[in-house]
Design a protein around this motif. Structure first.
Motif, mmCIF file in Angstrom:
data_model
loop_
_atom_site.group_PDB
_atom_site.id
_atom_site.type_symbol
_atom_site.label_atom_id
_atom_site.label_comp_id
_atom_site.label_asym_id
_atom_site.label_seq_id
_atom_site.Cartn_x
_atom_site.Cartn_y
_atom_site.Cartn_z
ATOM 1 N N ILE A 200 11.266 3.267 -5.838
ATOM 2 C CA ILE A 200 10.015 2.776 -5.248
ATOM 3 C C ILE A 200 9.531 1.544 -5.995
ATOM 4 N N GLU A 201 9.653 1.574 -7.316
ATOM 5 C CA GLU A 201 9.170 0.459 -8.123
ATOM 6 C C GLU A 201 9.984 -0.811 -7.878
ATOM 7 N N ILE A 202 11.287 -0.675 -7.687
ATOM 8 C CA ILE A 202 12.117 -1.845 -7.388
ATOM 9 C C ILE A 202 11.646 -2.491 -6.083
ATOM 10 N N ALA A 203 11.435 -1.643 -5.074
ATOM 11 C CA ALA A 203 10.962 -2.155 -3.788
ATOM 12 C C ALA A 203 9.584 -2.801 -3.938
ATOM 13 N N ALA A 204 8.709 -2.168 -4.737
ATOM 14 C CA ALA A 204 7.361 -2.709 -4.939
ATOM 15 C C ALA A 204 7.409 -4.045 -5.655
ATOM 16 N N MET A 205 8.304 -4.190 -6.631
ATOM 17 C CA MET A 205 8.426 -5.462 -7.346
ATOM 18 C C MET A 205 8.896 -6.571 -6.415
ATOM 19 N N PHE B 103 3.608 -6.946 -11.357
ATOM 20 C CA PHE B 103 5.069 -7.097 -11.440
ATOM 21 C C PHE B 103 5.561 -6.922 -12.879
ATOM 22 N N ILE B 104 4.877 -7.547 -13.834
ATOM 23 C CA ILE B 104 5.294 -7.477 -15.236
ATOM 24 C C ILE B 104 5.196 -6.041 -15.761
ATOM 25 N N ILE B 105 4.077 -5.361 -15.447
ATOM 26 C CA ILE B 105 3.899 -3.989 -15.917
ATOM 27 C C ILE B 105 4.942 -3.064 -15.311
ATOM 28 N N VAL B 106 5.168 -3.212 -13.995
ATOM 29 C CA VAL B 106 6.154 -2.359 -13.323
ATOM 30 C C VAL B 106 7.550 -2.610 -13.877
ATOM 31 N N LEU B 107 7.860 -3.863 -14.197
ATOM 32 C CA LEU B 107 9.165 -4.187 -14.767
ATOM 33 C C LEU B 107 9.359 -3.493 -16.112
ATOM 34 N N ILE B 108 8.318 -3.508 -16.940
ATOM 35 C CA ILE B 108 8.388 -2.841 -18.243
ATOM 36 C C ILE B 108 8.556 -1.331 -18.064
ATOM 37 N N ILE B 109 7.752 -0.756 -17.176
ATOM 38 C CA ILE B 109 7.847 0.680 -16.910
ATOM 39 C C ILE B 109 9.205 1.033 -16.334
ATOM 40 N N PHE B 110 9.727 0.166 -15.496
ATOM 41 C CA PHE B 110 11.046 0.382 -14.898
ATOM 42 C C PHE B 110 12.121 0.532 -15.980
ATOM 43 N N PHE C 126 0.833 -1.204 0.000
ATOM 44 C CA PHE C 126 0.000 0.000 0.000
ATOM 45 C C PHE C 126 0.867 1.255 0.000
ATOM 46 N N ILE C 127 1.945 1.243 0.780
ATOM 47 C CA ILE C 127 2.834 2.408 0.862
ATOM 48 C C ILE C 127 3.526 2.645 -0.478
ATOM 49 N N PHE C 128 4.121 1.593 -1.034
ATOM 50 C CA PHE C 128 4.839 1.726 -2.301
ATOM 51 C C PHE C 128 3.915 2.144 -3.430
ATOM 52 N N ASN C 129 2.764 1.490 -3.517
ATOM 53 C CA ASN C 129 1.846 1.798 -4.612
ATOM 54 C C ASN C 129 1.148 3.132 -4.406
ATOM 55 N N GLY C 130 0.999 3.532 -3.141
ATOM 56 C CA GLY C 130 0.490 4.870 -2.899
ATOM 57 C C GLY C 130 1.451 5.916 -3.427
ATOM 58 N N VAL D 225 8.558 -6.708 -3.093
ATOM 59 C CA VAL D 225 7.491 -7.018 -2.142
ATOM 60 C C VAL D 225 6.367 -7.786 -2.814
ATOM 61 N N SER D 226 6.015 -7.406 -4.057
ATOM 62 C CA SER D 226 4.925 -8.097 -4.755
ATOM 63 C C SER D 226 5.261 -9.557 -5.015
ATOM 64 N N MET D 227 6.530 -9.850 -5.334
ATOM 65 C CA MET D 227 6.927 -11.232 -5.583
ATOM 66 C C MET D 227 6.964 -12.044 -4.288
ATOM 67 N N VAL D 228 7.406 -11.405 -3.208
ATOM 68 C CA VAL D 228 7.397 -12.096 -1.915
ATOM 69 C C VAL D 228 5.966 -12.395 -1.492
ATOM 70 N N LEU D 229 5.076 -11.413 -1.666
ATOM 71 C CA LEU D 229 3.663 -11.612 -1.334
ATOM 72 C C LEU D 229 3.031 -12.634 -2.257
ATOM 73 N N TYR D 230 3.415 -12.616 -3.525
ATOM 74 C CA TYR D 230 2.921 -13.597 -4.503
ATOM 75 C C TYR D 230 3.279 -15.013 -4.065
ATOM 76 N N LYS D 231 4.511 -15.187 -3.636
ATOM 77 C CA LYS D 231 4.964 -16.515 -3.183
ATOM 78 C C LYS D 231 4.285 -16.904 -1.880
ATOM 79 N N ASP D 232 4.083 -15.922 -0.984
ATOM 80 C CA ASP D 232 3.456 -16.203 0.303
ATOM 81 C C ASP D 232 2.004 -16.651 0.115
ATOM 82 N N ILE D 233 1.301 -15.977 -0.816
ATOM 83 C CA ILE D 233 -0.086 -16.351 -1.096
ATOM 84 C C ILE D 233 -0.147 -17.737 -1.718
#
Length: 245
Positions: free
Chosen positions: A226-231, A93-100, A12-16, A233-241
């Motif tokens: 911010i996007e690197i950190a978000a990517m 993750f894919i979209i942010v990677l492309i934008i990155f 939420f913080i990163f994407n905010g 976290v998103s992958m860690v959360l993806y794996k956790d889910i």
């Protein structure tokens, strides 16, 4: 459970931050686009201007596009974390990677463009002076564009007041635009314009471009962090889910 909650909060913080940055960039892009009363409008309407100047005029479209995409991915990341959707997180993750990748390349281009902006603008100096001499003071839009530009940038002509010598406006009584005189008088003569020594719009615009290029590049690099950190976290959360399924 505690770790999952922390990851969601970080998302939420990163994407905010990404969402707000996207809104800011979108706003700047719209402002640049609607600000037609600028020297960029003069350069855009010059038939003999170098092709490179189109990048100056059309940069607003790039800012609008990047801002809109950042708004979308910011929203997508928040929804993915809230709903614990692996599909949304992977898409994010894919979209942010492309934008990155695009933003890194864009930041480099802006830093390089900052150094060549002066050469691009100087190369059209003769054409700008010719257009002033032939059309300033006439019925076309060039007069109002120049008046608005000089008022907004607090400048006079492309190089200085001499650009208006011999123009339609200047010919009858050897007068110059009010912007060329540092005073509140209603009539600007050649002697007053010379004493005022108001800076030309070329120098003002070049400084504006250089300053904005550095600011935009800095903001882009900040968003990249911010996007690197978000990517991550998103992958860690993806794996956790996924491990809970």
């Amino acid at each position: 459970m505690c770790c999952s909650g922390f990851l969601k909060m970080m998302m939420f913080i990163f994407n905010g931050g990404i969402f707000l940055a996207g809104a800011a960039i979108l706003g700047v892009g719209i402002w640049v686009k609607v600000d037609s009363s600028s020297l960029l409008g003069i350069l855009d309407n010059m038939p003999d201007a170098p092709d490179g100047l189109s990048q100056l005029v059309n940069v607003s479209y790039l800012l609008i596009a990047v801002g809109a995409v950042l708004l979308v991915i910011g929203f997508l990341g928040c929804c993915g974390a809230m709903k614990e959707s692996r599909c949304m997180l992977l898409t994010f993750f894919i979209i942010v990677l492309i934008i990155f990748i695009i933003e890194v390349a864009g930041a480099v281009v802006l830093l390089v463009f900052k150094d060549v902006a002066g050469e691009l603008l100087q190369s059209v100096g003769d054409e700008v002076q010719k257009s002033i001499e032939e059309h300033y003071g006439g019925e076309g839009p060039l007069t109002s564009i120049w008046n608005n530009t000089m008022k907004e940038l607090t400048c006079c002509g492309f190089n200085n007041y001499t650009d208006f010598s011999g123009s339609i406006f200047n010919q009858p009584a050897n007068l110059y635009p009010i912007a060329c005189c540092n005073s509140t008088i209603e009539t600007c003569t050649e002697s007053l314009a010379h004493m005022s020594a108001v800076e030309g719009c070329y120098d003002k615009l070049l400084a504006l471009i250089e300053n904005n290029a550095v600011v935009i590049a800095g903001v882009a690099l900040g968003i990249v962090a911010i996007e690197i950190a978000a990517m991550v976290v998103s992958m860690v959360l993806y794996k956790d889910i996924g491990s809970k399924a």
